[in-house]
Design an enzyme around this catalytic site. Structure first.
Site, PDB file in Angstrom:
ATOM      1  CB  THR B 146      16.709  37.164   2.456  1.00  0.00           C
ATOM      2  OG1 THR B 146      17.207  36.980   3.897  1.00  0.00           O
ATOM      3  CG2 THR B 146      16.500  35.634   1.938  1.00  0.00           C
ATOM      4  CE  LYS B 168      18.869  34.539   4.999  1.00  0.00           C
ATOM      5  NZ  LYS B 168      17.599  34.828   5.654  1.00  0.00           N
ATOM      6  CB  THR B 179      15.573  33.658   9.926  1.00  0.00           C
ATOM      7  OG1 THR B 179      14.360  33.725  10.296  1.00  0.00           O
ATOM      8  CG2 THR B 179      15.506  33.387   8.543  1.00  0.00           C
ATOM      9  CD  GLU B 259      15.205  42.046   8.824  1.00  0.00           C
ATOM     10  OE1 GLU B 259      14.464  41.748   9.900  1.00  0.00           O
ATOM     11  OE2 GLU B 259      15.174  41.196   8.063  1.00  0.00           O
ATOM     12  CG  ASN B 379      11.189  43.166  10.906  1.00  0.00           C
ATOM     13  OD1 ASN B 379      11.472  42.102  10.176  1.00  0.00           O
ATOM     14  ND2 ASN B 379      12.239  43.597  11.663  1.00  0.00           N
ATOM     15  CB  SER B 384      10.020  37.346   6.547  1.00  0.00           C
ATOM     16  OG  SER B 384       9.581  37.699   7.820  1.00  0.00           O
TER      17      SER B 384
END
Lengths: 384, 384
Positions: B146, B168, B179, B259, B379, B384
């Site tokens: 993703t 992932k 996640t 991230e 974010n 998400s």
């Protein structure tokens, strides 16, 4: 008027020279009586700064003449030397105002792990004692600021008696108190036990539910002093209500001035099985960085609200939960609700998130703010 | 080679059309036997996505033929309709490979609260089933990405048998899984009970101790499939060790791709009274936004490490604790240590923080990363 709004108090705020900036950095608040009642609550952090250790011992008696507060240095993680510095500070104040050190509380805020410059403290206490004034509350509130952009004060006057206070803090705000120093005074007539009970209830509902960034400080202190100078003995309920109002007002000012925040967020959890459950869910949401970033991005991201709520231990059926942003129910009884585009997070700093657990009648609110570039900037560049 | 490194597996990664970008978004991994053993662990979030609810039921038997994974939609908080979609996906796969739906696990990742486009899923499963290949592991690892910037794969080969896997995940990584979707395959001969025990131990020491941002997802899944195709039955210890190595390798790749992170941080807590104590302290530090901002600012801020450790419930004497950054002991037995200027956080992404609790012989490590502008950006802007 802050800590000098109530009768029976004098205060001062002066430049001792602790801060390199030359801004005011030492405050003194003295109770002139006739009563010398006090109560206090402190950080539950296991690493407690020297002034916290000192003041805990002092306020346990329920009797206090004065509080001295410095910004420019937290005197935390400084070992036995730091504790000796806090005691010496209390002794300086005791000599200057004519009492004993065991009736003087000490609060410090600033960088952790650095010894206080005791020559500056000595000079500051001397100047402060000479400038004590019944109008000195505003100066005192100025002198305890660190990264605060504005001084925080609040006053409630009720039927001939008054509660007033000052606070410092901007970030590092978390449950069980925050990096904050708060002094509240009243001229109501109270016993030490009444003061203690009222302060615990007021802080439980206000400062304890203010969670800026989940980080708990080593120096948090809230001290209440009661002079009895009004001659009025209010009911327990009336006094607790006024004290809670002052503490709530100060807490909201702390959050509004939180480092780098762009939104002030109230998280209401309703219809919980117990108040503890409501609080647990609200805290989980308030501590979700993903949720806080979404609010910064003006995104009413109920998925992140649910993901955070789902980490709590509260009793609820995930298929019965509803979530609203600013009154728009975007998730209804476990399923999709109104379209998220109906929620406007851009027009106001204030965001209300309501989670309905459909599990009982209890509720709680936790106040927090969003996670922004400026929060990262301030906390990456400013040591504390 | 990821999930097809071990013998007895074929895989595919295709473009089903779920993602608007047109990038690959559906992966299929099939165990061709002779054994069809499986074990799985899932998110402990109370809000569990439909594919988690489906797969939990399926993998409880210890027998599995295939896993189908899609990116582009999490199918979380989608109610009964979402669960029906997961079941329908399993049925599509079962028809395509000639088995029953109760032997097909389903994983989904992407935005919460949106139904999956079942026409695209139908098309994707059909294409994937036609392209299944013993070299298809790399394509499968690509198709589950993703916000990942790179695919994550790992392989360990030991004495004639192999463990390989893909993962992932990039952010929203937290204890009790993150996640992340992980599929690990092996050609070792194992019983379902052995597979389950090894997987629980491997995830406990790796994914469970990977905490990017304290946020736990609704979709986390780790599935292990064993084909027995090597004909070799390794010892429990040898298999658990190889599986832990593969999971640890994948976990470190997840964090390295987190991230917006600028530093990869390992928090070692040593000399704790118990392993749980060590873990408690390490997690408290890993979740301190102030600490994580300080590392982003290249500041070895041991005060924030202590303030975070002080919120734990672990047994220790604050006056005996020591803290090191990259081997430089900046806080020694409760007092000031080496000057913080001796610590260099700029030259490398890797930061080691070691906390010595001086309370016993237990230890634990938690891996996290710093809190940066780019974390907030990603974010705040990516839903998400």
């Amino acid at each position: 008027m802050s800590t000098t709004a109530a009768q029976g108090f004098v205060a001062a705020g002066v430049t001792a020279g602790i801060k390199a900036s030359g801004r005011p950095d030492l405050a003194l608040v003295v109770n002139t009586g006739p009563d010398k009642v006090c109560a206090a609550v402190y950080t539950s952090n296991r690493f407690q700064a020297a002034p916290v250790l000192w003041s805990k011992g002092v306020t346990a008696s329920g009797v206090l003449d004065a509080v001295v507060l410095n910004s420019g240095g937290a005197n935390a993680c400084t070992g036995a030397d730091g504790l000796a510095d806090s005691k010496a500070t209390a002794q300086l104040v005791a000599s200057a105002i004519g009492t004993t050190p065991d009736r003087v509380a000490v609060c410090s805020t600033g960088l952790i792990g650095v010894r206080l410059p005791m020559d500056a403290i000595t000079r500051g206490v001397s100047i402060a004692a000479e400038t004590l004034d019944a109008q000195g509350g505003s100066d005192a509130a100025q002198a305890i600021m660190t990264t605060d952009t504005v001084p925080k004060t609040a006053v409630e006057s009720v039927d001939g008696w008054t509660v007033g206070g000052m606070a410092k803090g901007a970030g590092m705000l978390a449950p069980a108190l925050a990096t904050m120093l708060v002094v509240v005074t009243t001229d109501a007539v109270l016993t030490a036990a009444e003061a203690d009970a009222a302060l615990r209830e007021a802080t439980r509902l206000t400062f304890d539910r203010t969670d800026s960034d989940g980080c708990m400080s080593t120096n948090d202190t809230v001290i209440l002093m009661a002079s009895g100078a009004s001659g009025v003995r209010p009911s327990t309920e009336a006094f607790t209500e006024a004290l809670t109002a002052v503490c709530g007002d100060l807490a909201s000012q702390l959050l509004a001035d939180a480092e780098g925040a762009a939104h002030d967020i109230a998280i209401h959890v309703e219809k919980a099985a117990t108040e503890d459950d409501a609080l647990d869910v609200a805290r989980c949401i308030a501590r979700s960085n993903l949720f806080k970033c979404a609010v910064f991005g003006n995104d009413p991201n109920w998925g992140r609200v649910l993901a955070a709520a789902g980490t709590s231990k509260a009793t609820f059926d995930p298929d019965a939960v509803s979530v609203s942003f600013n009154g728009v129910e975007v998730f209804t009884s476990g399923g999709l609700g109104a379209d998220r585009s109906l929620v406007d997070l851009k027009s106001s700093r204030d965001v209300d998130v309501t989670v309905d657990l459909a599990a009982g009648d209890a509720y709680a609110t936790v106040w927090t703010n969003d996670l922004t570039y400026d929060y990262v900037k301030e906390n990456a560049e400013y040591s504390s």
